[in-house]
Design a protein around this motif. Sequence first.
Motif, PDB file in Angstrom:
ATOM      1  N   LEU A  56     -17.434  42.428 -18.712  1.00  0.00           N
ATOM      2  CA  LEU A  56     -16.240  42.326 -17.870  1.00  0.00           C
ATOM      3  C   LEU A  56     -15.058  41.717 -18.621  1.00  0.00           C
ATOM      4  O   LEU A  56     -13.910  41.837 -18.176  1.00  0.00           O
ATOM      5  CB  LEU A  56     -16.540  41.469 -16.644  1.00  0.00           C
ATOM      6  CG  LEU A  56     -17.525  42.047 -15.619  1.00  0.00           C
ATOM      7  CD1 LEU A  56     -17.988  40.950 -14.673  1.00  0.00           C
ATOM      8  CD2 LEU A  56     -16.880  43.185 -14.855  1.00  0.00           C
ATOM      9  N   SER A  57     -15.346  41.065 -19.731  1.00  0.00           N
ATOM     10  CA  SER A  57     -14.311  40.342 -20.470  1.00  0.00           C
ATOM     11  C   SER A  57     -13.150  41.254 -20.856  1.00  0.00           C
ATOM     12  O   SER A  57     -13.346  42.319 -21.452  1.00  0.00           O
ATOM     13  CB  SER A  57     -14.916  39.712 -21.732  1.00  0.00           C
ATOM     14  OG  SER A  57     -13.939  39.043 -22.485  1.00  0.00           O
ATOM     15  N   GLY A  58     -11.941  40.840 -20.497  1.00  0.00           N
ATOM     16  CA  GLY A  58     -10.734  41.566 -20.889  1.00  0.00           C
ATOM     17  C   GLY A  58     -10.286  42.637 -19.922  1.00  0.00           C
ATOM     18  O   GLY A  58      -9.161  43.149 -20.044  1.00  0.00           O
ATOM     19  N   LEU A  59     -11.127  43.001 -18.942  1.00  0.00           N
ATOM     20  CA  LEU A  59     -10.736  44.079 -18.026  1.00  0.00           C
ATOM     21  C   LEU A  59      -9.486  43.728 -17.229  1.00  0.00           C
ATOM     22  O   LEU A  59      -8.658  44.599 -16.941  1.00  0.00           O
ATOM     23  CB  LEU A  59     -11.888  44.395 -17.063  1.00  0.00           C
ATOM     24  CG  LEU A  59     -13.090  45.169 -17.603  1.00  0.00           C
ATOM     25  CD1 LEU A  59     -14.099  45.399 -16.491  1.00  0.00           C
ATOM     26  CD2 LEU A  59     -12.673  46.499 -18.215  1.00  0.00           C
ATOM     27  N   VAL A  60      -9.340  42.463 -16.875  1.00  0.00           N
ATOM     28  CA  VAL A  60      -8.190  42.054 -16.055  1.00  0.00           C
ATOM     29  C   VAL A  60      -6.867  42.325 -16.760  1.00  0.00           C
ATOM     30  O   VAL A  60      -5.837  42.556 -16.112  1.00  0.00           O
ATOM     31  CB  VAL A  60      -8.305  40.558 -15.676  1.00  0.00           C
ATOM     32  CG1 VAL A  60      -8.204  39.671 -16.905  1.00  0.00           C
ATOM     33  CG2 VAL A  60      -7.261  40.174 -14.645  1.00  0.00           C
ATOM     34  N   ASN A  61      -6.883  42.343 -18.076  1.00  0.00           N
ATOM     35  CA  ASN A  61      -5.637  42.531 -18.831  1.00  0.00           C
ATOM     36  C   ASN A  61      -5.076  43.945 -18.713  1.00  0.00           C
ATOM     37  O   ASN A  61      -3.876  44.151 -18.937  1.00  0.00           O
ATOM     38  CB  ASN A  61      -5.852  42.194 -20.306  1.00  0.00           C
ATOM     39  CG  ASN A  61      -6.147  40.719 -20.515  1.00  0.00           C
ATOM     40  OD1 ASN A  61      -5.553  39.864 -19.859  1.00  0.00           O
ATOM     41  ND2 ASN A  61      -7.075  40.412 -21.409  1.00  0.00           N
ATOM     42  N   TYR A  62      -5.917  44.922 -18.369  1.00  0.00           N
ATOM     43  CA  TYR A  62      -5.415  46.288 -18.253  1.00  0.00           C
ATOM     44  C   TYR A  62      -4.391  46.390 -17.128  1.00  0.00           C
ATOM     45  O   TYR A  62      -3.406  47.128 -17.239  1.00  0.00           O
ATOM     46  CB  TYR A  62      -6.574  47.267 -18.021  1.00  0.00           C
ATOM     47  CG  TYR A  62      -7.395  47.502 -19.263  1.00  0.00           C
ATOM     48  CD1 TYR A  62      -7.030  48.458 -20.196  1.00  0.00           C
ATOM     49  CD2 TYR A  62      -8.534  46.746 -19.515  1.00  0.00           C
ATOM     50  CE1 TYR A  62      -7.775  48.666 -21.348  1.00  0.00           C
ATOM     51  CE2 TYR A  62      -9.296  46.941 -20.660  1.00  0.00           C
ATOM     52  CZ  TYR A  62      -8.908  47.901 -21.574  1.00  0.00           C
ATOM     53  OH  TYR A  62      -9.643  48.090 -22.722  1.00  0.00           O
ATOM     54  N   GLY A  63      -4.605  45.681 -16.045  1.00  0.00           N
ATOM     55  CA  GLY A  63      -3.619  45.668 -14.972  1.00  0.00           C
ATOM     56  C   GLY A  63      -2.407  44.827 -15.329  1.00  0.00           C
ATOM     57  O   GLY A  63      -1.262  45.249 -15.133  1.00  0.00           O
ATOM     58  N   ARG A  64      -2.654  43.651 -15.867  1.00  0.00           N
ATOM     59  CA  ARG A  64      -1.568  42.721 -16.235  1.00  0.00           C
ATOM     60  C   ARG A  64      -0.615  43.320 -17.258  1.00  0.00           C
ATOM     61  O   ARG A  64       0.594  43.043 -17.260  1.00  0.00           O
ATOM     62  CB  ARG A  64      -2.217  41.427 -16.750  1.00  0.00           C
ATOM     63  CG  ARG A  64      -1.454  40.593 -17.742  1.00  0.00           C
ATOM     64  CD  ARG A  64      -0.183  39.990 -17.178  1.00  0.00           C
ATOM     65  NE  ARG A  64       0.442  39.116 -18.152  1.00  0.00           N
ATOM     66  CZ  ARG A  64       1.110  39.509 -19.209  1.00  0.00           C
ATOM     67  NH1 ARG A  64       1.243  40.799 -19.470  1.00  0.00           N
ATOM     68  NH2 ARG A  64       1.654  38.636 -20.032  1.00  0.00           N
ATOM     69  N   ASN A  65      -1.104  44.199 -18.122  1.00  0.00           N
ATOM     70  CA  ASN A  65      -0.280  44.735 -19.207  1.00  0.00           C
ATOM     71  C   ASN A  65       0.600  45.914 -18.797  1.00  0.00           C
ATOM     72  O   ASN A  65       1.399  46.407 -19.600  1.00  0.00           O
ATOM     73  CB  ASN A  65      -1.161  45.148 -20.387  1.00  0.00           C
ATOM     74  CG  ASN A  65      -1.770  43.952 -21.097  1.00  0.00           C
ATOM     75  OD1 ASN A  65      -1.327  42.822 -20.920  1.00  0.00           O
ATOM     76  ND2 ASN A  65      -2.808  44.199 -21.892  1.00  0.00           N
ATOM     77  N   ILE A  66       0.468  46.376 -17.553  1.00  0.00           N
ATOM     78  CA  ILE A  66       1.315  47.474 -17.088  1.00  0.00           C
ATOM     79  C   ILE A  66       2.766  46.995 -16.979  1.00  0.00           C
ATOM     80  O   ILE A  66       3.034  45.914 -16.460  1.00  0.00           O
ATOM     81  CB  ILE A  66       0.828  48.002 -15.726  1.00  0.00           C
ATOM     82  CG1 ILE A  66      -0.579  48.594 -15.864  1.00  0.00           C
ATOM     83  CG2 ILE A  66       1.785  49.058 -15.168  1.00  0.00           C
ATOM     84  CD1 ILE A  66      -1.213  48.960 -14.535  1.00  0.00           C
ATOM     85  N   GLU A  67       3.677  47.785 -17.469  1.00  0.00           N
ATOM     86  CA  GLU A  67       5.092  47.421 -17.431  1.00  0.00           C
ATOM     87  C   GLU A  67       5.538  47.127 -16.001  1.00  0.00           C
ATOM     88  O   GLU A  67       5.291  47.906 -15.081  1.00  0.00           O
ATOM     89  CB  GLU A  67       5.937  48.552 -18.013  1.00  0.00           C
ATOM     90  CG  GLU A  67       7.428  48.239 -18.090  1.00  0.00           C
ATOM     91  CD  GLU A  67       8.239  49.378 -18.689  1.00  0.00           C
ATOM     92  OE1 GLU A  67       9.458  49.193 -18.891  1.00  0.00           O
ATOM     93  OE2 GLU A  67       7.658  50.451 -18.950  1.00  0.00           O
ATOM     94  N   GLY A  68       6.206  45.995 -15.819  1.00  0.00           N
ATOM     95  CA  GLY A  68       6.730  45.616 -14.516  1.00  0.00           C
ATOM     96  C   GLY A  68       5.775  44.815 -13.662  1.00  0.00           C
ATOM     97  O   GLY A  68       6.185  44.225 -12.653  1.00  0.00           O
ATOM     98  N   VAL A  69       4.499  44.757 -14.038  1.00  0.00           N
ATOM     99  CA  VAL A  69       3.508  44.010 -13.262  1.00  0.00           C
ATOM    100  C   VAL A  69       3.621  42.520 -13.577  1.00  0.00           C
ATOM    101  O   VAL A  69       3.736  42.121 -14.738  1.00  0.00           O
ATOM    102  CB  VAL A  69       2.085  44.521 -13.556  1.00  0.00           C
ATOM    103  CG1 VAL A  69       1.035  43.550 -13.030  1.00  0.00           C
ATOM    104  CG2 VAL A  69       1.888  45.900 -12.929  1.00  0.00           C
ATOM    105  N   GLU A  70       3.583  41.700 -12.551  1.00  0.00           N
ATOM    106  CA  GLU A  70       3.629  40.252 -12.695  1.00  0.00           C
ATOM    107  C   GLU A  70       2.234  39.634 -12.689  1.00  0.00           C
ATOM    108  O   GLU A  70       1.948  38.728 -13.464  1.00  0.00           O
ATOM    109  CB  GLU A  70       4.463  39.624 -11.576  1.00  0.00           C
ATOM    110  CG  GLU A  70       4.375  38.108 -11.461  1.00  0.00           C
ATOM    111  CD  GLU A  70       4.830  37.366 -12.708  1.00  0.00           C
ATOM    112  OE1 GLU A  70       4.378  36.233 -12.914  1.00  0.00           O
ATOM    113  OE2 GLU A  70       5.640  37.924 -13.488  1.00  0.00           O
TER     114      GLU A  70
END
Length: 331
Positions: A247-261
């Motif tokens: 599971l490590s690092g999966l959360v970053n895929y959402g966070r790295n989307i342009e405009g996402v806070e």
Amino acid sequence: MNDYTAALQAAVRFMRENERFLIVSHVNPDGDTTSAALVTARLLDQLGKSCVIVNEGPTPRKFDFLPGYAKIVNLAQQQLAETFSHVIAVDAADFKRMGDVTRLFAADVQLLNIDHHPTNDHYGAINVIRTDAAATVEIMYDLVETGSFRIDQEIATCLYTGLVTDTGGFRYANTSPRVLEIAAKLLPHGVKPAEIAERCLEMISVGHIRLLQRALQTLELTHRQLVASLRVTHRDLVGTNASSDDLSGLVNYGRNIEGVEVGVLLSEMQPGVVKVNLRSRSQVDVSQIAKQFGGGGHARAAGYTYYGAITEAEQELFASLSTALGVNRDE
């Protein structure tokens, strides 16, 4: 002498004046946690002391290159009959974050608490806390200097690994001049930065890829596209034969989307138990959101465990995010 220096000196005395120690960290250990625990063991060894390193569950396989990794006891698989009067907790913001290992504490336990989380509640008899430190290993480096300990290749490798992992390879906002100075001082001791970066930041497992395939199908943008959330169910974990490590690092895929806070990952570890990971870009202090649910962390990276259905975890979290962002989920 400032309070931090005095706390470092008290920590060195604690290590010198006692003989046997339990070293603990937080559940679901990361690179900083694991490295800080292993450095602590090496320092005690230099003093001629004995110790046991324990974690509630497994330590991620990606860190098995760290010197001393094999000595970390997984309490879920190996039971200990001994209790300890002298405990050193590293990178653990509070008692709950240590998990089941607290049952090994003797009634007269004395705790040395070394940590960098802003949510730390100063539970130790001695508290060495620096909330502006990029990682707990940065504090460990200060402890090494305060106690005039010897830095060998093993200690240097662990310290460097903790810095690399908690700064995202020296990319996050917590990468201070001090962090880079320490890293530079560690390199002459035989640290292999390319190998550490490969193991900790670049190498991914087949299980991770399989989970990513499923998680991306659940991607949802809400709160005026300020929140990107991903979900992993227990069925996903079983169906991909993946482990919690994957599971490590999966959360970053959402966070790295342009405009996402805020990036969110809800992982159903087993029915009724949901691990929630939060990452933010600049506006939201996710440690305060995690704290509402009994967790903690940092302003830009935090988490907690929710006991209930994953749909309930999502509903309650999104309500909290709506308050923090001033935007409703469906706007």
